[in-house]
Scaffold this motif. Structure first.
Motif, mmCIF file in Angstrom:
data_model
loop_
_atom_site.group_PDB
_atom_site.id
_atom_site.type_symbol
_atom_site.label_atom_id
_atom_site.label_comp_id
_atom_site.label_asym_id
_atom_site.label_seq_id
_atom_site.Cartn_x
_atom_site.Cartn_y
_atom_site.Cartn_z
ATOM 1 N N PHE B 84 0.848 -1.190 0.000
ATOM 2 C CA PHE B 84 0.000 0.000 0.000
ATOM 3 C C PHE B 84 0.882 1.239 0.000
ATOM 4 N N ASN B 86 1.616 4.478 1.003
ATOM 5 C CA ASN B 86 1.124 5.293 2.112
ATOM 6 C C ASN B 86 1.910 6.595 2.148
ATOM 7 N N ILE B 87 1.670 7.366 3.162
ATOM 8 C CA ILE B 87 2.429 8.596 3.353
ATOM 9 C C ILE B 87 2.724 8.693 4.842
ATOM 10 N N PHE B 94 -2.339 16.451 6.751
ATOM 11 C CA PHE B 94 -2.765 16.610 5.354
ATOM 12 C C PHE B 94 -3.836 15.553 5.129
ATOM 13 N N ILE B 95 -4.688 15.737 4.145
ATOM 14 C CA ILE B 95 -5.482 14.603 3.692
ATOM 15 C C ILE B 95 -4.886 14.127 2.367
ATOM 16 N N ARG B 96 -5.026 12.835 2.128
ATOM 17 C CA ARG B 96 -4.514 12.263 0.881
ATOM 18 C C ARG B 96 -5.630 12.348 -0.152
ATOM 19 N N LYS B 97 -5.508 13.279 -1.069
ATOM 20 C CA LYS B 97 -6.551 13.430 -2.093
ATOM 21 C C LYS B 97 -6.397 12.390 -3.192
ATOM 22 N N GLU B 98 -5.156 12.155 -3.587
ATOM 23 C CA GLU B 98 -4.920 11.194 -4.670
ATOM 24 C C GLU B 98 -3.587 10.507 -4.429
ATOM 25 N N SER B 99 -3.486 9.284 -4.914
ATOM 26 C CA SER B 99 -2.177 8.619 -4.935
ATOM 27 C C SER B 99 -2.187 7.667 -6.121
ATOM 28 N N TYR B 100 -1.095 7.660 -6.825
ATOM 29 C CA TYR B 100 -1.022 6.872 -8.059
ATOM 30 C C TYR B 100 0.249 6.032 -8.076
ATOM 31 N N LEU B 105 -4.862 5.180 -9.972
ATOM 32 C CA LEU B 105 -5.240 5.590 -8.616
ATOM 33 C C LEU B 105 -5.185 4.362 -7.702
ATOM 34 N N VAL B 106 -4.553 4.503 -6.545
ATOM 35 C CA VAL B 106 -4.388 3.331 -5.671
ATOM 36 C C VAL B 106 -4.918 3.607 -4.257
ATOM 37 N N PRO B 107 -6.227 3.675 -4.115
ATOM 38 C CA PRO B 107 -6.773 3.834 -2.763
ATOM 39 C C PRO B 107 -6.684 2.547 -1.954
ATOM 40 N N ARG B 108 -6.418 1.447 -2.652
ATOM 41 C CA ARG B 108 -6.298 0.166 -1.951
ATOM 42 C C ARG B 108 -4.930 -0.448 -2.230
ATOM 43 N N ASN B 164 -13.411 19.824 2.819
ATOM 44 C CA ASN B 164 -13.143 18.597 2.062
ATOM 45 C C ASN B 164 -14.402 18.201 1.288
#
Lengths: 247, 410
Positions: B84, B86-87, B94-100, B105-108, B164
């Protein structure tokens, strides 16, 4: 005054002392249960109750009632057997929720700024009322185990659905379908809780299509019956009076 | 007794002072405590860029770069079958708006392939003011968090201004910061009051002593009246009816709902394999403990078309550069950057087809500060990293190295 003399001098004074003992006892009882039940809850249901994106139709529904029927069963026995008080389950869940809300509000929100709408605890009162009223009306631990604990397990999901339904509304999020609860879990970063440890929607119950929650609830209810039966023996052990009798 | 009370009070005050009066903000993520071999031989993060160092609440920061899943993945760490992106931040500052990863896009969690290199991007939205250490991070199931470089980012403004917003597929626009909050409080308060009412009904009468005496006297049945049972029935019936009403009311208000989305995401696209034009053989490698320096003897063969020079050795997020060959312009965290930390016995250009054996020394306090020297205590005592070679035009080729490491204590 010798040890054999009465500590009170009138009926009114006896009533006053009795009520004082009641209030002190209730206060102590509430917080002892709060502490012990809370620790038990944290160790057994843990993350399932911490986060909205763990509150799924299968494992949360199954695990939470099973692990939480324990203290109500024991405390019910103690209060009913010794005092004929039918509020053992209710006082357990209210004390637990008192501790939970302190934890969620001051710890999760106050210290680490997770929104409360993401970290609220589950509602447990409806099941506890059913347990208590079944014991009151039947006076039987066996009947309470079968009917009351079954009710405790079955009513858990519908009792929480008014809070959970808004969080299961679908969203298209950058090209993916997600529920609002999923997005909460994604947005509000949990550095120490990677997504893969989220125990949700696992297993083969998908064969039941969208009607998974009732199946999980029935299984949970069945297991709650067994756990209630086992834990009422814990209450029996705690409620023994042989030390009082010996003195 | 007075002495006991006095010392009890002093102890209590000392305990309060020790636990409450000084509570500094946690400012790091234990990255230095993570076993050196984990940082050296699992995920290699490079080409990292943090788009901003100072942002206002509601502004976004992008962290971009690449990570290489190391071929010599240690057997003590589970393969990244479920990982996963992560950050590493102290809670949701911060909120994580996007991650790729690989443009997806990898929300999971995702499955990563060993030996592959992936592009990644994380978009964060500033939420809570303060100075925060922001790390890249890859969680690997069975391995734990594999933390990458961290950089300080300052958030200015007020958290009260944070928004948000989100639009659902049913057409509603909500703010996740407070969505469903009143509903949550209402139902919890309602059921708490309902439970309290049930208890109060019973405890307004004597609770413990008189009832205990009555039970002991065999008169327990007298403690529950017919009226009590009727009240019990009313509470039970009301409970069931309220739950049914509340549930059907929720269903009519939110007729379209979906289950939580779960499952590992597959098919994440790795970068196209770029075969390195430089091959490197590690003849031997030693780590000199007193000098905080690592020495490598390398035999390098340039299989490319242009002459190259060694410009950088990267391991466990620490970058050792030869500033005559390559300088960092990305604002890489200073504590992880040894701008002149790489010295090479002969760093003249290696011509195409040429094979040369050179001695390379990577020295910096980072070996000690980041506890990389602890690798000498590992059971398999190996190190790993990436070598970056540059030609005169600035083109880069990357070669991975993985070899035993001998400590030197003299």
């Amino acid at each position: 005054m010798s040890a054999l003399n009465s500590a009170v001098r009138s009926h009114a004074e006896a009533v006053q002392v009795s009520r004082t003992i009641d209030y002190i006892g209730l206060f102590v009882f509430f917080f002892v249960v709060c502490g012990s039940y809370h620790i038990h809850a944290m160790l057994t249901m843990g993350d399932w109750d911490f986060w909205s994106d763990w509150k799924d139709r299968r494992l949360w529904v199954t695990v939470t009632p099973i692990v939480l029927v324990t203290f109500p069963a024991a405390v019910q026995y103690f209060l009913w057997e010794r005092f004929r008080q039918p509020w053992g389950a209710t006082v357990c869940v209210l004390s637990l929720l008192f501790g939970e809300w302190i934890n969620r509000y001051f710890n999760f929100w106050g210290w680490t700024y997770f929104p409360v709408n993401f970290v609220f605890p589950a509602i447990l009162t409806p099941g506890a009322i059913l347990l208590d009223t079944v014991l009151l009306l039947s006076g039987s631990y066996l009947f309470t185990a079968i009917i009351g604990a079954m009710g405790w397990g079955l009513i858990f999901y519908p009792g929480n659905w008014p809070i959970m339904a808004p969080l299961h509304v679908p969203v298209e999020y950058n090209g993916m379908l997600m529920s609002i609860a999923d997005i909460q879990g994604y947005n509000y970063v949990r550095t120490g809780t990677p997504e893969y440890i989220r125990m949700v929607e696992k297993g083969t119950l998908r064969t039941f299509g969208k009607d998974v929650a009732p199946v999980s609830a029935f299984f949970s209810a069945f297991m709650s019956i067994l756990i209630y039966f086992i834990w009422h023996f814990v209450g029996r052990w705690f409620a023994n009076v042989r030390f009082i009798k010996a003195s | 007794m007075k002495v006991l009370a006095k010392w009890s009070m002093i102890s209590l005050l000392a305990a309060v002072a020790a636990t409450s009066l000084y509570a500094p903000t946690a400012s790091a993520h234990g990255e230095k405590s993570q076993a050196a071999f984990m940082r050296m031989r699992t995920i290699h993060w490079y080409d990292l860029k943090w788009s901003k160092e100072v942002v206002k609440v509601n502004d976004t920061v992008e962290i971009t770069g690449k990570f290489h899943v190391f071929e010599g993945w240690p057997e003590t760490v589970d393969a990244p079958e479920s990982a996963f992106l992560n950050i590493g931040i102290p809670g949701p500052v911060f909120i994580r708006k996007e991650s790729y990863v690989g443009g997806q896009l990898v929300p999971r969690s995702v499955r990563l392939e060993i030996g592959k290199t992936y592009d990644f991007k994380v978009v964060l939205k500033a939420r809570r003011p303060g100075d925060w250490h922001v790390h890249t991070m890859m969680n690997v199931q069975g391995g734990g968090p594999i933390i990458g470089p961290g950089k300080w980012i300052t958030i200015e403004g007020s958290m009260a201004d944070f928004k948000n917003p989100l639009t659902t597929l049913t057409g509603a626009t909500i703010d996740l910061e407070n969505y469903n909050l009143e509903n949550t409080y209402f139902w919890h308060a309602f059921w708490y009051a309902f439970g309290l009412a049930w208890i109060i009904y019973w405890v307004r009468r004597p609770v413990f002593l008189p009832r205990f005496l009555m039970v002991n006297a065999g008169r327990a049945d007298e403690l529950v009246s017919g009226g009590d049972k009727k009240v019990g029935m009313a509470f039970a019936a009301a409970t069931v009816l309220i739950v049914i009403f509340a549930m059907s009311s929720a269903n009519s208000k939110y007729p379209i709902t979906i289950p939580l989305q779960a499952g590992t995401m597959r098919g994440i696209r790795a970068n196209a394999d770029e075969k390195s034009t430089v091959s490197v053989k590690v003849e031997d490698a030693t780590y000199r403990v007193p000098g905080r320096a690592m020495r490598m003897k390398l035999t390098i063969k340039n299989n490319g078309n242009a002459a190259v020079r060694l410009g950088e050795f990267y391991t466990a997020s620490v970058r050792f550069l030869d500033s005559e060959v390559f300088r960092d312009t990305t604002g890489y965290p200073e504590d992880l950057l040894a701008e002149d930390g790489l010295s090479v016995s002969d760093n003249s250009a290696i011509a195409p087809g040429e094979t040369r054996t050179i001695e390379v020394q990577a020295s910096d306090a980072a070996w000690e500060v980041y506890r990389l020297a602890d690798i000498i205590y590992d059971p398999d005592s190996r190190f790993a990293g990436l070598l970056f070679f540059f030609d005169a035009a600035g083109n880069r080729t990357i070669t991975q190295i993985d070899a035993p490491l001998i400590p030197s204590f003299m």
